[in-house]
Design a protein around this motif. Structure first.
Motif, PDB file in Angstrom:
ATOM      1  N   HIS A  49       0.794  -1.225   0.000  1.00 58.63           N
ATOM      2  CA  HIS A  49       0.000   0.000   0.000  1.00 58.63           C
ATOM      3  C   HIS A  49       0.825   1.272   0.000  1.00 58.63           C
ATOM      4  O   HIS A  49       0.319   2.337  -0.364  1.00 58.63           O
ATOM      5  CB  HIS A  49      -0.989  -0.004   1.180  1.00 58.63           C
ATOM      6  CG  HIS A  49      -0.377   0.337   2.493  1.00 58.63           C
ATOM      7  ND1 HIS A  49       0.236  -0.614   3.292  1.00 58.63           N
ATOM      8  CD2 HIS A  49      -0.281   1.510   3.165  1.00 58.63           C
ATOM      9  CE1 HIS A  49       0.679  -0.025   4.392  1.00 58.63           C
ATOM     10  NE2 HIS A  49       0.380   1.252   4.341  1.00 58.63           N
ATOM     11  N   MET A  50       2.094   1.212   0.391  1.00 58.86           N
ATOM     12  CA  MET A  50       2.927   2.407   0.373  1.00 58.86           C
ATOM     13  C   MET A  50       3.768   2.520  -0.895  1.00 58.86           C
ATOM     14  O   MET A  50       4.522   3.481  -1.055  1.00 58.86           O
ATOM     15  CB  MET A  50       3.840   2.428   1.603  1.00 58.86           C
ATOM     16  CG  MET A  50       3.122   2.700   2.907  1.00 58.86           C
ATOM     17  SD  MET A  50       2.187   4.260   2.908  1.00 58.86           S
ATOM     18  CE  MET A  50       3.500   5.471   2.772  1.00 58.86           C
ATOM     19  N   LEU A  51       3.644   1.563  -1.803  1.00 57.28           N
ATOM     20  CA  LEU A  51       4.443   1.601  -3.021  1.00 57.28           C
ATOM     21  C   LEU A  51       3.794   2.502  -4.066  1.00 57.28           C
ATOM     22  O   LEU A  51       2.583   2.450  -4.279  1.00 57.28           O
ATOM     23  CB  LEU A  51       4.595   0.201  -3.611  1.00 57.28           C
ATOM     24  CG  LEU A  51       5.384  -0.834  -2.802  1.00 57.28           C
ATOM     25  CD1 LEU A  51       5.523  -2.118  -3.609  1.00 57.28           C
ATOM     26  CD2 LEU A  51       6.751  -0.295  -2.425  1.00 57.28           C
ATOM     27  N   LEU A  75      -3.449  -4.038  -1.007  1.00 57.77           N
ATOM     28  CA  LEU A  75      -3.547  -2.584  -1.090  1.00 57.77           C
ATOM     29  C   LEU A  75      -4.605  -2.061  -0.127  1.00 57.77           C
ATOM     30  O   LEU A  75      -5.476  -2.808   0.308  1.00 57.77           O
ATOM     31  CB  LEU A  75      -3.911  -2.148  -2.514  1.00 57.77           C
ATOM     32  CG  LEU A  75      -2.902  -2.432  -3.628  1.00 57.77           C
ATOM     33  CD1 LEU A  75      -3.474  -1.995  -4.967  1.00 57.77           C
ATOM     34  CD2 LEU A  75      -1.567  -1.735  -3.363  1.00 57.77           C
ATOM     35  N   TRP A  76      -4.531  -0.764   0.164  1.00 57.13           N
ATOM     36  CA  TRP A  76      -5.539  -0.085   0.968  1.00 57.13           C
ATOM     37  C   TRP A  76      -6.484   0.660   0.025  1.00 57.13           C
ATOM     38  O   TRP A  76      -6.048   1.544  -0.721  1.00 57.13           O
ATOM     39  CB  TRP A  76      -4.890   0.919   1.920  1.00 57.13           C
ATOM     40  CG  TRP A  76      -4.115   0.302   3.042  1.00 57.13           C
ATOM     41  CD1 TRP A  76      -3.658  -0.974   3.143  1.00 57.13           C
ATOM     42  CD2 TRP A  76      -3.687   0.966   4.234  1.00 57.13           C
ATOM     43  NE1 TRP A  76      -2.984  -1.161   4.311  1.00 57.13           N
ATOM     44  CE2 TRP A  76      -2.980   0.017   5.004  1.00 57.13           C
ATOM     45  CE3 TRP A  76      -3.837   2.255   4.715  1.00 57.13           C
ATOM     46  CZ2 TRP A  76      -2.425   0.328   6.238  1.00 57.13           C
ATOM     47  CZ3 TRP A  76      -3.274   2.578   5.940  1.00 57.13           C
ATOM     48  CH2 TRP A  76      -2.579   1.627   6.705  1.00 57.13           C
ATOM     49  N   VAL A  77      -7.756   0.324   0.063  1.00 64.96           N
ATOM     50  CA  VAL A  77      -8.728   0.962  -0.819  1.00 64.96           C
ATOM     51  C   VAL A  77      -8.879   2.446  -0.481  1.00 64.96           C
ATOM     52  O   VAL A  77      -8.938   3.300  -1.363  1.00 64.96           O
ATOM     53  CB  VAL A  77     -10.088   0.246  -0.727  1.00 64.96           C
ATOM     54  CG1 VAL A  77     -11.126   0.953  -1.589  1.00 64.96           C
ATOM     55  CG2 VAL A  77      -9.952  -1.217  -1.154  1.00 64.96           C
ATOM     56  N   SER A  78      -8.939   2.775   0.792  1.00 62.05           N
ATOM     57  CA  SER A  78      -9.044   4.159   1.237  1.00 62.05           C
ATOM     58  C   SER A  78      -7.642   4.691   1.509  1.00 62.05           C
ATOM     59  O   SER A  78      -6.962   4.211   2.415  1.00 62.05           O
ATOM     60  CB  SER A  78      -9.899   4.255   2.504  1.00 62.05           C
ATOM     61  OG  SER A  78      -9.804   5.534   3.083  1.00 62.05           O
ATOM     62  N   PRO A 119       0.394   6.981  -1.803  1.00 62.71           N
ATOM     63  CA  PRO A 119       0.109   6.841  -3.237  1.00 62.71           C
ATOM     64  C   PRO A 119      -1.389   6.668  -3.468  1.00 62.71           C
ATOM     65  O   PRO A 119      -2.080   6.028  -2.672  1.00 62.71           O
ATOM     66  CB  PRO A 119       0.879   5.578  -3.632  1.00 62.71           C
ATOM     67  CG  PRO A 119       1.919   5.400  -2.579  1.00 62.71           C
ATOM     68  CD  PRO A 119       1.312   5.936  -1.317  1.00 62.71           C
ATOM     69  N   PRO A 120      -1.931   7.212  -4.543  1.00 61.62           N
ATOM     70  CA  PRO A 120      -3.376   7.098  -4.802  1.00 61.62           C
ATOM     71  C   PRO A 120      -3.763   5.671  -5.172  1.00 61.62           C
ATOM     72  O   PRO A 120      -3.148   5.043  -6.038  1.00 61.62           O
ATOM     73  CB  PRO A 120      -3.601   8.061  -5.966  1.00 61.62           C
ATOM     74  CG  PRO A 120      -2.278   8.191  -6.627  1.00 61.62           C
ATOM     75  CD  PRO A 120      -1.251   8.045  -5.542  1.00 61.62           C
ATOM     76  N   PHE A 121      -4.808   5.170  -4.500  1.00 62.10           N
ATOM     77  CA  PHE A 121      -5.246   3.796  -4.736  1.00 62.10           C
ATOM     78  C   PHE A 121      -5.633   3.562  -6.192  1.00 62.10           C
ATOM     79  O   PHE A 121      -5.327   2.501  -6.758  1.00 62.10           O
ATOM     80  CB  PHE A 121      -6.421   3.454  -3.825  1.00 62.10           C
ATOM     81  CG  PHE A 121      -7.083   2.140  -4.157  1.00 62.10           C
ATOM     82  CD1 PHE A 121      -6.471   0.937  -3.840  1.00 62.10           C
ATOM     83  CD2 PHE A 121      -8.312   2.111  -4.811  1.00 62.10           C
ATOM     84  CE1 PHE A 121      -7.067  -0.274  -4.169  1.00 62.10           C
ATOM     85  CE2 PHE A 121      -8.922   0.907  -5.131  1.00 62.10           C
ATOM     86  CZ  PHE A 121      -8.294  -0.290  -4.818  1.00 62.10           C
TER      87      PHE A 121
END
Length: 366
Positions: A49-51, A75-78, A119-121
């Motif tokens: 999620h931070m990539l 990944l994190w959706v929000s 980063p934007p999901f």
């Protein structure tokens, strides 16, 4: 035990054993750990999620090069909370005094203002779809219907996380392939998305049977599981697999620091707490000076990811100085029972306890 360990979840995920390694963000995942778990018949995972989007394709390539077995990318959706998307100069200066004493203490200069902390999901998931990992797991919400449709078209299995029955039902209705029911005992972030995380703290062994009876897809239990007893208990309650985080985080193959590992095997790990003090979102870690001092000023904490951005600027100096009192020490409540520092040894122990012996070829294929 073969009848309960070869089921819809293991077939869906393409794994031999009902064991999923929890994904860790912020550099705590590693290709080696995910590959080791996958090679041994579980599902290795990598928290991405931070990539930035351009690094997701190379990550999936590296995982494919490391193992021929299925693996998951998370990944994190929000990707931000209200007020946390951008940090203008006035907002930066308003929040800086809360963190400034710790920067001074560690000898870290005042950082340049954050432009964007996460980063934007939307861009990340586009890169993920292009890379086509075998499994896409996600937290903090549900991807839009078009993303889930594209996953099905490309043969990517989807796994969403729920902290409540309502969240599990929402995931089920959206057409997600499997659901992780994550109880309050779990380490790391509470991935709630329908109600505040502080109001979504059902324990694993209450949440699992509640969810199992109300969704159509396989349920994966997470939280408070670190050995074969926990796996057996979760399966007995209707889960078809388990997700294990803290026990794998403590292994040498993970991306965490030696300092963090030593805390996980120390008496300090007996005391965990739920805190927003490290990222701005509620998460469980070992209680330390940072969690205690920030608890006294919790109302002043900036939203996610601004808090995490400030804290990340302190982490290298805290690590270099051996200052575990100022580090995020993610940990589940089961940490005092950890026994293994190597992922191979942990997997072998889990399987021996689960099956009562090393699994035979027939049990693997049953």
């Amino acid at each position: 035990m073969s009848a309960t360990t070869r089921n819809a979840a293991t077939r869906l995920l393409g794994i031999e054993h009902p064991i999923v390694q929890g994904p860790f963000g912020g550099g705590l995942s590693s290709v080696e750990l995910a590959g080791t778990v996958s090679d041994l018949g579980g599902l290795g995972s990598f928290g991405a999620h931070m990539l930035p989007p351009e690094r997701i394709g190379p990550l999936v390539e590296a995982l494919r090069a490391r193992t021929r077995r299925p693996f998951a990318v998370n990944l994190w959706v929000s990707d931000h909370d209200a007020g946390g998307l951008d940090l203008d100069e006035a907002t930066f200066e308003r929040h800086w005094p809360l963190f400034e004493p710790y920067f001074r203490e560690l000898g870290v200069p005042k950082p340049e203002r954050m432009e964007r902390g996460h980063p934007p999901f939307a861009a990340q998931v586009e890169a993920l779809l292009e890379a086509r990992p075998p499994v896409f797991s996600f937290v903090f919400g549900i991807p839009e219907a078009g993303v889930l449709r594209e996953c099905r078209r490309r043969g990517i299995v989807t796994v969403g996380a729920a902290t409540t029955v309502a969240e599990a039902q929402a995931l089920d209705e959206a057409g997600v392939d499997a659901i992780v029911a994550t109880g309050a005992e779990a380490g790391g972030h509470r991935p709630s998305f329908l109600a505040p995380a502080e109001e979504s703290l059902t324990g694993t062994f209450a949440l699992v049977p509640l969810v199992v009876e109300r969704v159509r897809v396989p349920v994966i239990a997470a939280g408070g599981i670190a050995d074969g007893r926990g796996v057996r208990a979760a399966l007995a309650l209707g889960a078809q697999a388990v997700q294990i985080g803290t026990a794998f985080l403590a292994c040498r193959q993970s991306g965490t620091s030696d300092l963090h590992r030593e805390v996980l095997f120390s008496p300090q790990a007996c005391e965990t707490t739920l805190t927003r003090a490290f990222t701005g979102r509620l998460a469980r870690g070992v209680r330390n000076r940072w969690t205690e001092q920030m608890a006294a000023c919790r109302d002043r904490l900036p939203p996610f990811p601004i808090t995490g951005w400030f804290v990340s600027r302190l982490k290298p100096a805290a690590l270099a100085a051996g200052r575990s009192d100022l580090l995020s020490l993610w940990s589940g409540q089961i940490a005092p029972n950890l026994r293994h520092r190597d992922a191979v040894a942990l997997m072998q122990s889990l399987l021996a306890e689960l099956y009562g012996h090393s699994p035979t070829h027939e049990e693997k294929l049953a």
